[in-house]
Scaffold this motif. Sequence first.
Motif, PDB file in Angstrom:
ATOM      1  N   PHE A 159       0.225  -0.793  -0.119  1.00  0.00           N
ATOM      2  CA  PHE A 159       0.329   0.049   0.004  1.00  0.00           C
ATOM      3  C   PHE A 159       0.967   1.312   0.020  1.00  0.00           C
ATOM      4  N   ASP A 160       1.941   1.635   1.033  1.00  0.00           N
ATOM      5  CA  ASP A 160       2.544   1.881   1.058  1.00  0.00           C
ATOM      6  C   ASP A 160       2.918   2.810  -0.427  1.00  0.00           C
ATOM      7  N   ALA A 161       3.829   1.637  -0.925  1.00  0.00           N
ATOM      8  CA  ALA A 161       4.954   1.289  -1.802  1.00  0.00           C
ATOM      9  C   ALA A 161       4.327   1.796  -2.957  1.00  0.00           C
ATOM     10  N   LEU A 162       2.877   1.513  -3.543  1.00  0.00           N
ATOM     11  CA  LEU A 162       2.366   2.486  -4.390  1.00  0.00           C
ATOM     12  C   LEU A 162       1.536   3.225  -3.383  1.00  0.00           C
ATOM     13  N   SER A 163       1.131   3.946  -3.255  1.00  0.00           N
ATOM     14  CA  SER A 163       1.196   4.835  -2.504  1.00  0.00           C
ATOM     15  C   SER A 163       1.756   6.107  -2.757  1.00  0.00           C
ATOM     16  N   MET A 164       2.779   6.583  -3.132  1.00  0.00           N
ATOM     17  CA  MET A 164       4.265   6.701  -3.043  1.00  0.00           C
ATOM     18  C   MET A 164       4.892   6.899  -4.393  1.00  0.00           C
ATOM     19  N   THR A 165       4.030   6.031  -5.496  1.00  0.00           N
ATOM     20  CA  THR A 165       4.660   6.241  -7.124  1.00  0.00           C
ATOM     21  C   THR A 165       3.733   6.044  -7.549  1.00  0.00           C
ATOM     22  N   ARG A 166       2.144   5.814  -7.344  1.00  0.00           N
ATOM     23  CA  ARG A 166       1.085   6.166  -8.300  1.00  0.00           C
ATOM     24  C   ARG A 166       1.227   7.415  -9.126  1.00  0.00           C
ATOM     25  N   ASN A 167       1.750   7.719  -9.434  1.00  0.00           N
ATOM     26  CA  ASN A 167       1.461   8.833 -10.153  1.00  0.00           C
ATOM     27  C   ASN A 167       2.564   9.390 -11.291  1.00  0.00           C
ATOM     28  N   ARG A 168       3.399   7.953 -11.255  1.00  0.00           N
ATOM     29  CA  ARG A 168       3.807   7.697 -12.651  1.00  0.00           C
ATOM     30  C   ARG A 168       3.200   6.796 -13.298  1.00  0.00           C
ATOM     31  N   PHE A 169       2.194   6.239 -12.950  1.00  0.00           N
ATOM     32  CA  PHE A 169       1.741   5.630 -13.748  1.00  0.00           C
ATOM     33  C   PHE A 169      -0.013   5.777 -14.250  1.00  0.00           C
ATOM     34  N   SER A 170      -0.095   6.051 -15.719  1.00  0.00           N
ATOM     35  CA  SER A 170      -1.918   6.558 -15.998  1.00  0.00           C
ATOM     36  C   SER A 170      -2.905   5.835 -15.574  1.00  0.00           C
ATOM     37  N   PHE A 171      -2.781   4.848 -15.268  1.00  0.00           N
ATOM     38  CA  PHE A 171      -3.949   3.712 -15.192  1.00  0.00           C
ATOM     39  C   PHE A 171      -2.729   2.893 -13.799  1.00  0.00           C
ATOM     40  N   VAL A 172      -3.774   2.247 -12.997  1.00  0.00           N
ATOM     41  CA  VAL A 172      -3.615   1.514 -11.849  1.00  0.00           C
ATOM     42  C   VAL A 172      -4.860   0.648 -11.635  1.00  0.00           C
ATOM     43  N   GLY A 173      -4.849  -0.956 -11.903  1.00  0.00           N
ATOM     44  CA  GLY A 173      -5.572  -1.486 -11.625  1.00  0.00           C
ATOM     45  C   GLY A 173      -5.095  -2.010 -10.617  1.00  0.00           C
ATOM     46  N   LEU A 174      -6.143  -3.389  -9.824  1.00  0.00           N
ATOM     47  CA  LEU A 174      -5.895  -3.605  -7.818  1.00  0.00           C
ATOM     48  C   LEU A 174      -7.347  -4.544  -7.860  1.00  0.00           C
ATOM     49  N   GLN A 175      -6.658  -5.716  -8.002  1.00  0.00           N
ATOM     50  CA  GLN A 175      -7.471  -6.736  -7.488  1.00  0.00           C
ATOM     51  C   GLN A 175      -7.411  -6.424  -5.156  1.00  0.00           C
ATOM     52  N   LEU A 176      -8.086  -6.757  -5.031  1.00  0.00           N
ATOM     53  CA  LEU A 176      -8.056  -6.349  -3.637  1.00  0.00           C
ATOM     54  C   LEU A 176      -8.252  -8.261  -3.122  1.00  0.00           C
ATOM     55  N   HIS A 177      -7.610  -8.351  -2.287  1.00  0.00           N
ATOM     56  CA  HIS A 177      -7.558  -9.613  -1.588  1.00  0.00           C
ATOM     57  C   HIS A 177      -7.950  -9.385   0.280  1.00  0.00           C
ATOM     58  N   THR A 178      -9.064 -10.361   0.782  1.00  0.00           N
ATOM     59  CA  THR A 178      -8.485  -9.981   2.123  1.00  0.00           C
ATOM     60  C   THR A 178      -9.663 -11.507   2.765  1.00  0.00           C
ATOM     61  N   ASN A 179      -9.377 -10.903   4.121  1.00  0.00           N
ATOM     62  CA  ASN A 179      -9.399 -12.160   4.802  1.00  0.00           C
ATOM     63  C   ASN A 179     -10.913 -12.597   5.450  1.00  0.00           C
ATOM     64  N   LEU A 180     -11.612 -12.920   4.799  1.00  0.00           N
ATOM     65  CA  LEU A 180     -12.844 -13.254   4.837  1.00  0.00           C
ATOM     66  C   LEU A 180     -13.258 -14.092   7.011  1.00  0.00           C
ATOM     67  N   THR A 181     -13.893 -13.933   7.301  1.00  0.00           N
ATOM     68  CA  THR A 181     -14.507 -14.987   8.624  1.00  0.00           C
ATOM     69  C   THR A 181     -15.719 -14.723   8.626  1.00  0.00           C
ATOM     70  N   PRO A 182     -16.099 -16.228   9.106  1.00  0.00           N
ATOM     71  CA  PRO A 182     -17.006 -16.294  10.075  1.00  0.00           C
ATOM     72  C   PRO A 182     -17.500 -15.195  11.029  1.00  0.00           C
ATOM     73  N   SER A 183     -18.606 -14.697  11.470  1.00  0.00           N
ATOM     74  CA  SER A 183     -19.039 -13.793  12.409  1.00  0.00           C
ATOM     75  C   SER A 183     -19.992 -14.946  13.177  1.00  0.00           C
ATOM     76  N   ASP A 184     -20.765 -13.902  14.973  1.00  0.00           N
ATOM     77  CA  ASP A 184     -21.540 -14.964  15.397  1.00  0.00           C
ATOM     78  C   ASP A 184     -22.543 -14.900  14.879  1.00  0.00           C
ATOM     79  N   ASP A 185     -23.746 -14.908  13.457  1.00  0.00           N
ATOM     80  CA  ASP A 185     -24.339 -14.796  12.884  1.00  0.00           C
ATOM     81  C   ASP A 185     -24.469 -16.085  11.912  1.00  0.00           C
TER      82      ASP A 185
END
Length: 393
Positions: A159-185
Amino acid sequence: MRVFTTTALLLRAAAGFTSVPYYTRSFSTGPLNAGDTSCPLIIAGSTSECLGAAMALCAKDELINSRDDQSRPPVPPSQMIAFFNEPSDNQEQQQRALSSVTVSSIQNSIYFLGESIENSEQMLSHALQLTSRINRSPDSSGDSPMLHTSLHSKDKSKFDALSMTRNRFSFVGLQLHTNLTPSDDGWITLPRDEAEELGNKLQTLLDGDSQFPLSAAVTMDIRTHLAMLQANSLPRSRGVLATNSDVWAMSDFIKDGIHADNEDSLLFEYNYDYSDPFGGCDPLLRAGNAYSISTSSSEYIKEFNKKEVIGAFSAAYTALMGSRMDPVSSICIANSVKRAFHKLGSFDGITYQPPPYTWKTIDLIVELSRTASERVVTVNGLARKMYKEYGYK
Protein backbone atom coordinates in the motif's frame (compact mmCIF):
# COMPACT_ATOMS: atom_id res chain seq x y z
CA MET A 1 9.96 -17.25 -29.66
CA ARG A 2 7.83 -14.15 -29.74
CA VAL A 3 8.97 -12.74 -26.41
CA PHE A 4 10.93 -9.56 -27.03
CA THR A 5 13.14 -7.62 -24.65
CA THR A 6 13.00 -4.22 -26.28
CA THR A 7 10.60 -1.58 -25.07
CA ALA A 8 10.30 -0.14 -28.56
CA LEU A 9 7.86 -2.93 -29.35
CA LEU A 10 5.71 -1.82 -26.44
CA LEU A 11 5.07 1.46 -28.21
CA ARG A 12 3.16 0.26 -31.26
CA ALA A 13 0.11 2.43 -31.53
CA ALA A 14 -3.37 1.00 -31.70
CA ALA A 15 -6.25 2.74 -33.40
CA GLY A 16 -8.56 5.02 -31.40
CA PHE A 17 -12.33 4.59 -31.47
CA THR A 18 -15.39 6.67 -30.74
CA SER A 19 -17.29 6.66 -27.47
CA VAL A 20 -20.91 5.65 -26.97
CA PRO A 21 -23.12 5.70 -23.88
CA TYR A 22 -24.09 2.59 -21.93
CA TYR A 23 -27.38 2.05 -23.68
CA THR A 24 -25.65 1.18 -27.00
CA ARG A 25 -23.33 -1.36 -25.43
CA SER A 26 -24.57 -4.38 -27.45
CA PHE A 27 -21.51 -5.53 -29.38
CA SER A 28 -23.65 -6.82 -32.22
CA THR A 29 -25.00 -3.37 -33.03
CA GLY A 30 -21.83 -1.19 -32.61
CA PRO A 31 -20.31 1.31 -32.38
CA LEU A 32 -18.56 0.32 -29.17
CA ASN A 33 -16.88 2.52 -26.58
CA ALA A 34 -13.51 0.98 -27.34
CA GLY A 35 -11.15 3.66 -26.16
CA ASP A 36 -7.46 3.86 -26.92
CA THR A 37 -4.94 1.08 -26.28
CA SER A 38 -1.79 3.01 -27.13
CA CYS A 39 -0.42 2.82 -23.56
CA PRO A 40 1.41 -0.37 -22.60
CA LEU A 41 0.18 -2.32 -19.59
CA ILE A 42 2.58 -3.63 -16.96
CA ILE A 43 1.26 -6.69 -15.13
CA ALA A 44 2.87 -7.92 -11.92
CA GLY A 45 1.09 -11.13 -11.10
CA SER A 46 0.38 -14.64 -12.33
CA THR A 47 0.40 -16.18 -15.78
CA SER A 48 -3.40 -16.25 -15.66
CA GLU A 49 -3.52 -12.50 -15.09
CA CYS A 50 -1.13 -11.94 -17.98
CA LEU A 51 -3.10 -14.13 -20.37
CA GLY A 52 -6.46 -12.85 -19.12
CA ALA A 53 -5.52 -9.26 -19.96
CA ALA A 54 -4.09 -10.21 -23.35
CA MET A 55 -7.18 -12.23 -24.28
CA ALA A 56 -9.50 -9.41 -23.21
CA LEU A 57 -7.71 -6.88 -25.42
CA CYS A 58 -7.63 -9.28 -28.35
CA ALA A 59 -11.33 -10.09 -27.93
CA LYS A 60 -12.14 -6.38 -27.78
CA ASP A 61 -10.36 -5.85 -31.09
CA GLU A 62 -12.30 -8.74 -32.64
CA LEU A 63 -15.60 -7.32 -31.37
CA ILE A 64 -14.82 -4.00 -33.00
CA ASN A 65 -13.18 -5.22 -36.20
CA SER A 66 -14.86 -8.48 -37.12
CA ARG A 67 -12.75 -10.34 -39.64
CA ASP A 68 -13.28 -13.59 -41.48
CA ASP A 69 -11.08 -16.52 -40.59
CA GLN A 70 -9.06 -16.31 -43.80
CA SER A 71 -7.85 -12.77 -43.08
CA ARG A 72 -6.64 -13.61 -39.58
CA PRO A 73 -3.05 -14.62 -38.80
CA PRO A 74 -2.55 -18.17 -37.52
CA VAL A 75 -1.90 -16.91 -33.99
CA PRO A 76 -3.80 -14.04 -32.30
CA PRO A 77 -1.73 -10.85 -32.31
CA SER A 78 0.39 -10.04 -29.29
CA GLN A 79 -0.75 -7.23 -27.00
CA MET A 80 1.12 -4.28 -25.52
CA ILE A 81 1.75 -5.97 -22.20
CA ALA A 82 4.89 -6.27 -20.10
CA PHE A 83 4.72 -9.17 -17.66
CA PHE A 84 6.60 -9.64 -14.39
CA ASN A 85 5.82 -12.95 -12.71
CA GLU A 86 5.00 -12.43 -9.03
CA PRO A 87 5.73 -15.75 -7.28
CA SER A 88 3.46 -17.45 -4.77
CA ASP A 89 4.51 -19.75 -1.94
CA ASN A 90 4.95 -22.74 -4.24
CA GLN A 91 6.33 -20.84 -7.22
CA GLU A 92 9.16 -23.28 -7.95
CA GLN A 93 6.69 -26.12 -8.21
CA GLN A 94 4.42 -24.02 -10.38
CA GLN A 95 7.25 -23.11 -12.74
CA ARG A 96 8.14 -26.78 -13.20
CA ALA A 97 4.49 -27.62 -13.79
CA LEU A 98 3.83 -25.01 -16.49
CA SER A 99 2.92 -26.78 -19.70
CA SER A 100 4.59 -26.05 -23.01
CA VAL A 101 1.23 -24.72 -24.24
CA THR A 102 1.12 -22.15 -21.42
CA VAL A 103 4.70 -21.10 -22.05
CA SER A 104 3.96 -20.71 -25.77
CA SER A 105 0.81 -18.73 -24.98
CA ILE A 106 2.77 -16.26 -22.86
CA GLN A 107 5.37 -15.88 -25.59
CA ASN A 108 2.72 -15.22 -28.22
CA SER A 109 0.46 -12.91 -26.24
CA ILE A 110 2.79 -10.17 -24.95
CA TYR A 111 5.60 -7.87 -26.09
CA PHE A 112 7.88 -7.94 -23.06
CA LEU A 113 8.68 -10.63 -20.51
CA GLY A 114 10.55 -9.46 -17.44
CA GLU A 115 12.22 -11.48 -14.75
CA SER A 116 10.39 -12.95 -11.77
CA ILE A 117 10.01 -10.62 -8.81
CA GLU A 118 10.17 -11.41 -5.12
CA ASN A 119 8.31 -8.56 -3.39
CA SER A 120 6.32 -5.40 -4.00
CA GLU A 121 9.33 -3.10 -3.75
CA GLN A 122 11.15 -5.06 -6.45
CA MET A 123 8.01 -5.13 -8.57
CA LEU A 124 7.63 -1.35 -8.47
CA SER A 125 11.35 -0.85 -9.05
CA HIS A 126 11.22 -2.95 -12.21
CA ALA A 127 7.98 -1.29 -13.36
CA LEU A 128 9.39 2.21 -12.84
CA GLN A 129 12.60 1.32 -14.67
CA LEU A 130 10.55 0.08 -17.60
CA THR A 131 8.38 3.21 -17.44
CA SER A 132 11.47 5.40 -17.61
CA ARG A 133 12.81 3.50 -20.62
CA ILE A 134 9.49 3.74 -22.43
CA ASN A 135 9.17 7.48 -21.83
CA ARG A 136 12.72 8.07 -23.13
CA SER A 137 12.00 6.21 -26.35
CA PRO A 138 11.68 8.43 -29.46
CA ASP A 139 8.50 6.51 -30.32
CA SER A 140 6.91 7.26 -26.98
CA SER A 141 3.57 9.07 -26.93
CA GLY A 142 4.55 10.65 -23.63
CA ASP A 143 1.86 8.77 -21.70
CA SER A 144 3.06 6.68 -18.79
CA PRO A 145 2.27 2.95 -18.85
CA MET A 146 -0.55 1.37 -16.91
CA LEU A 147 -0.03 -1.02 -13.99
CA HIS A 148 -2.03 -3.97 -12.75
CA THR A 149 -1.31 -5.90 -9.57
CA SER A 150 -3.07 -7.60 -6.68
CA LEU A 151 -3.15 -6.07 -3.23
CA HIS A 152 -3.95 -7.75 0.08
CA SER A 153 -5.62 -5.66 2.76
CA LYS A 154 -2.85 -6.59 5.24
CA ASP A 155 0.06 -5.75 2.92
CA LYS A 156 0.98 -2.35 4.37
CA SER A 157 4.32 -2.17 2.56
CA LYS A 158 2.67 -2.58 -0.83
CA PHE A 159 0.00 0.00 0.00
CA ASP A 160 2.74 2.44 1.00
CA ALA A 161 4.87 1.69 -2.06
CA LEU A 162 1.94 2.16 -4.44
CA SER A 163 0.88 5.38 -2.68
CA MET A 164 4.36 6.84 -3.22
CA THR A 165 4.63 5.82 -6.88
CA ARG A 166 1.03 5.91 -8.14
CA ASN A 167 1.51 9.13 -10.11
CA ARG A 168 4.22 7.50 -12.23
CA PHE A 169 1.52 5.46 -13.96
CA SER A 170 -1.31 6.69 -16.16
CA PHE A 171 -3.69 4.05 -14.83
CA VAL A 172 -3.59 1.58 -11.94
CA GLY A 173 -5.68 -1.59 -11.70
CA LEU A 174 -6.00 -3.34 -8.34
CA GLN A 175 -7.38 -6.70 -7.34
CA LEU A 176 -8.17 -6.55 -3.63
CA HIS A 177 -7.77 -9.59 -1.39
CA THR A 178 -9.05 -9.83 2.19
CA ASN A 179 -9.37 -12.42 4.94
CA LEU A 180 -13.08 -13.16 5.23
CA THR A 181 -14.18 -14.80 8.49
CA PRO A 182 -17.46 -16.17 9.89
CA SER A 183 -19.34 -13.75 12.13
CA ASP A 184 -21.31 -14.62 15.26
CA ASP A 185 -24.53 -14.84 13.27
CA GLY A 186 -23.04 -17.20 10.70
CA TRP A 187 -22.35 -14.74 7.87
CA ILE A 188 -18.92 -14.90 6.24
CA THR A 189 -17.72 -11.33 6.01
CA LEU A 190 -14.88 -8.91 6.64
CA PRO A 191 -14.76 -7.76 10.30
CA ARG A 192 -15.82 -4.16 10.78
CA ASP A 193 -12.45 -2.92 12.06
CA GLU A 194 -10.66 -4.49 9.09
CA ALA A 195 -13.22 -3.00 6.69
CA GLU A 196 -12.63 0.45 8.17
CA GLU A 197 -8.86 0.08 7.94
CA LEU A 198 -9.02 -1.16 4.35
CA GLY A 199 -11.32 1.67 3.30
CA ASN A 200 -9.02 4.29 4.82
CA LYS A 201 -5.91 2.82 3.16
CA LEU A 202 -7.66 2.53 -0.17
CA GLN A 203 -8.93 6.11 0.12
CA THR A 204 -5.36 7.34 0.66
CA LEU A 205 -4.16 5.37 -2.35
CA LEU A 206 -6.91 6.66 -4.63
CA ASP A 207 -6.61 10.30 -3.53
CA GLY A 208 -3.31 10.75 -5.35
CA ASP A 209 -1.91 14.13 -6.24
CA SER A 210 -4.36 16.78 -7.44
CA GLN A 211 -1.76 18.03 -9.93
CA PHE A 212 -1.36 14.55 -11.38
CA PRO A 213 -4.79 12.91 -11.11
CA LEU A 214 -4.83 9.14 -11.09
CA SER A 215 -7.23 6.87 -12.93
CA ALA A 216 -7.89 3.45 -11.49
CA ALA A 217 -9.99 0.29 -11.60
CA VAL A 218 -10.65 -1.86 -8.55
CA THR A 219 -12.05 -5.39 -8.37
CA MET A 220 -12.95 -7.27 -5.18
CA ASP A 221 -15.37 -9.84 -3.82
CA ILE A 222 -18.87 -8.64 -2.99
CA ARG A 223 -18.64 -9.41 0.74
CA THR A 224 -15.62 -7.12 1.12
CA HIS A 225 -17.46 -4.36 -0.71
CA LEU A 226 -20.57 -4.68 1.45
CA ALA A 227 -18.42 -4.73 4.59
CA MET A 228 -16.78 -1.40 3.65
CA LEU A 229 -20.21 -0.01 2.79
CA GLN A 230 -21.62 -1.10 6.15
CA ALA A 231 -18.60 0.28 8.01
CA ASN A 232 -19.05 3.64 6.24
CA SER A 233 -15.53 3.35 4.84
CA LEU A 234 -16.18 2.93 1.14
CA PRO A 235 -13.80 5.39 -0.58
CA ARG A 236 -15.12 8.32 -2.61
CA SER A 237 -12.82 8.69 -5.59
CA ARG A 238 -13.91 12.01 -7.16
CA GLY A 239 -13.74 10.54 -10.63
CA VAL A 240 -10.55 8.54 -10.12
CA LEU A 241 -12.29 5.24 -10.86
CA ALA A 242 -12.11 5.95 -14.56
CA THR A 243 -15.56 7.55 -14.87
CA ASN A 244 -17.53 10.51 -13.53
CA SER A 245 -19.17 8.05 -11.14
CA ASP A 246 -17.49 5.65 -8.74
CA VAL A 247 -17.62 2.19 -10.27
CA TRP A 248 -16.53 -0.98 -8.47
CA ALA A 249 -16.31 -4.42 -10.08
CA MET A 250 -17.34 -7.52 -8.13
CA SER A 251 -15.84 -10.87 -9.06
CA ASP A 252 -18.68 -12.85 -7.49
CA PHE A 253 -22.39 -12.58 -6.80
CA ILE A 254 -25.21 -13.07 -4.31
CA LYS A 255 -27.96 -15.12 -5.89
CA ASP A 256 -31.31 -15.82 -4.22
CA GLY A 257 -29.85 -14.72 -0.89
CA ILE A 258 -26.84 -17.05 -1.15
CA HIS A 259 -23.26 -16.10 -1.94
CA ALA A 260 -22.29 -17.60 -5.28
CA ASP A 261 -18.74 -18.18 -6.53
CA ASN A 262 -20.05 -18.92 -9.99
CA GLU A 263 -19.58 -17.38 -13.42
CA ASP A 264 -21.60 -14.24 -12.63
CA SER A 265 -20.19 -10.76 -11.99
CA LEU A 266 -21.55 -7.44 -10.79
CA LEU A 267 -20.80 -3.75 -11.21
CA PHE A 268 -21.78 -1.20 -8.53
CA GLU A 269 -22.08 2.48 -9.44
CA TYR A 270 -22.29 5.45 -7.04
CA ASN A 271 -23.21 8.94 -8.24
CA TYR A 272 -21.89 11.40 -5.67
CA ASP A 273 -22.62 15.11 -5.57
CA TYR A 274 -19.63 16.66 -3.83
CA SER A 275 -21.28 20.08 -3.83
CA ASP A 276 -24.16 18.83 -1.68
CA PRO A 277 -23.23 18.83 2.02
CA PHE A 278 -26.48 17.06 2.95
CA GLY A 279 -26.01 13.49 1.83
CA GLY A 280 -24.23 14.18 -1.44
CA CYS A 281 -21.41 11.85 -0.39
CA ASP A 282 -23.53 9.21 1.32
CA PRO A 283 -23.12 5.96 -0.68
CA LEU A 284 -26.49 4.68 0.49
CA LEU A 285 -28.27 7.80 -0.70
CA ARG A 286 -26.18 8.05 -3.85
CA ALA A 287 -26.19 4.38 -4.86
CA GLY A 288 -26.81 4.34 -8.59
CA ASN A 289 -27.33 1.47 -10.97
CA ALA A 290 -25.87 -1.97 -10.50
CA TYR A 291 -25.15 -3.96 -13.64
CA SER A 292 -25.50 -7.70 -13.24
CA ILE A 293 -23.74 -10.06 -15.65
CA SER A 294 -25.83 -13.12 -14.88
CA THR A 295 -25.25 -16.38 -16.72
CA SER A 296 -27.40 -19.46 -16.98
CA SER A 297 -24.60 -21.57 -15.50
CA SER A 298 -25.18 -23.07 -12.05
CA GLU A 299 -21.66 -24.49 -11.86
CA TYR A 300 -19.52 -23.03 -9.10
CA ILE A 301 -15.85 -22.18 -9.57
CA LYS A 302 -13.85 -24.78 -7.70
CA GLU A 303 -11.55 -23.64 -4.91
CA PHE A 304 -8.37 -25.04 -6.48
CA ASN A 305 -8.64 -22.82 -9.57
CA LYS A 306 -10.65 -19.92 -8.12
CA LYS A 307 -7.59 -17.69 -7.56
CA GLU A 308 -6.41 -18.05 -11.16
CA VAL A 309 -9.85 -17.63 -12.70
CA ILE A 310 -10.65 -14.51 -10.65
CA GLY A 311 -7.14 -13.16 -11.32
CA ALA A 312 -7.76 -13.41 -15.07
CA PHE A 313 -11.11 -11.59 -14.63
CA SER A 314 -9.50 -8.78 -12.64
CA ALA A 315 -6.60 -8.23 -15.05
CA ALA A 316 -8.98 -8.29 -18.00
CA TYR A 317 -11.14 -5.61 -16.37
CA THR A 318 -8.06 -3.46 -15.72
CA ALA A 319 -6.84 -3.79 -19.31
CA LEU A 320 -10.22 -2.82 -20.75
CA MET A 321 -10.89 0.07 -18.36
CA GLY A 322 -7.33 1.30 -18.88
CA SER A 323 -8.03 1.44 -22.61
CA ARG A 324 -10.92 3.80 -21.78
CA MET A 325 -13.69 1.34 -22.54
CA ASP A 326 -16.86 2.04 -20.60
CA PRO A 327 -17.33 0.01 -17.38
CA VAL A 328 -20.33 -2.04 -18.54
CA SER A 329 -18.68 -3.16 -21.76
CA SER A 330 -15.50 -3.84 -19.81
CA ILE A 331 -17.16 -6.14 -17.30
CA CYS A 332 -19.05 -7.96 -20.06
CA ILE A 333 -15.76 -8.95 -21.70
CA ALA A 334 -13.95 -9.50 -18.39
CA ASN A 335 -16.73 -11.81 -17.22
CA SER A 336 -16.43 -13.71 -20.49
CA VAL A 337 -12.70 -14.11 -19.86
CA LYS A 338 -13.57 -15.54 -16.45
CA ARG A 339 -15.98 -18.00 -18.01
CA ALA A 340 -13.43 -19.06 -20.64
CA PHE A 341 -10.79 -19.67 -17.96
CA HIS A 342 -13.32 -21.69 -15.97
CA LYS A 343 -14.47 -23.75 -18.95
CA LEU A 344 -11.20 -24.25 -20.83
CA GLY A 345 -8.61 -24.17 -18.05
CA SER A 346 -7.41 -27.45 -16.58
CA PHE A 347 -6.01 -28.77 -13.31
CA ASP A 348 -3.47 -31.58 -13.43
CA GLY A 349 -3.41 -32.22 -9.69
CA ILE A 350 -0.45 -29.88 -9.17
CA THR A 351 -1.32 -26.56 -10.73
CA TYR A 352 -3.96 -24.82 -12.79
CA GLN A 353 -3.22 -24.49 -16.52
CA PRO A 354 -4.94 -21.51 -18.17
CA PRO A 355 -6.55 -21.87 -21.60
CA PRO A 356 -4.18 -21.39 -24.55
CA TYR A 357 -3.84 -18.11 -26.42
CA THR A 358 -5.52 -19.34 -29.58
CA TRP A 359 -8.34 -18.24 -31.82
CA LYS A 360 -10.55 -20.92 -30.30
CA THR A 361 -10.25 -19.25 -26.90
CA ILE A 362 -10.62 -15.73 -28.31
CA ASP A 363 -13.69 -16.71 -30.35
CA LEU A 364 -15.32 -18.19 -27.24
CA ILE A 365 -14.70 -14.95 -25.31
CA VAL A 366 -16.13 -12.92 -28.20
CA GLU A 367 -19.24 -15.12 -28.34
CA LEU A 368 -19.75 -14.98 -24.59
CA SER A 369 -19.23 -11.19 -24.60
CA ARG A 370 -21.93 -10.67 -27.20
CA THR A 371 -24.33 -12.79 -25.19
CA ALA A 372 -23.44 -11.00 -21.94
CA SER A 373 -23.95 -7.55 -23.48
CA GLU A 374 -27.47 -8.51 -24.51
CA ARG A 375 -28.36 -9.88 -21.06
CA VAL A 376 -27.08 -7.17 -18.75
CA VAL A 377 -29.59 -6.63 -15.96
CA THR A 378 -29.73 -3.10 -14.56
CA VAL A 379 -30.98 -2.67 -10.98
CA ASN A 380 -31.17 0.77 -9.42
CA GLY A 381 -29.92 1.07 -5.84
CA LEU A 382 -28.95 -2.61 -5.52
CA ALA A 383 -26.05 -1.79 -3.15
CA ARG A 384 -28.52 -0.11 -0.77
CA LYS A 385 -30.83 -3.13 -0.88
CA MET A 386 -27.97 -5.56 -0.23
CA TYR A 387 -26.76 -3.36 2.62
CA LYS A 388 -30.05 -3.80 4.44
CA GLU A 389 -30.10 -7.54 3.98
CA TYR A 390 -26.44 -8.50 4.38
CA GLY A 391 -25.01 -5.81 6.65
CA TYR A 392 -23.70 -6.17 10.17
CA LYS A 393 -26.30 -6.84 12.85
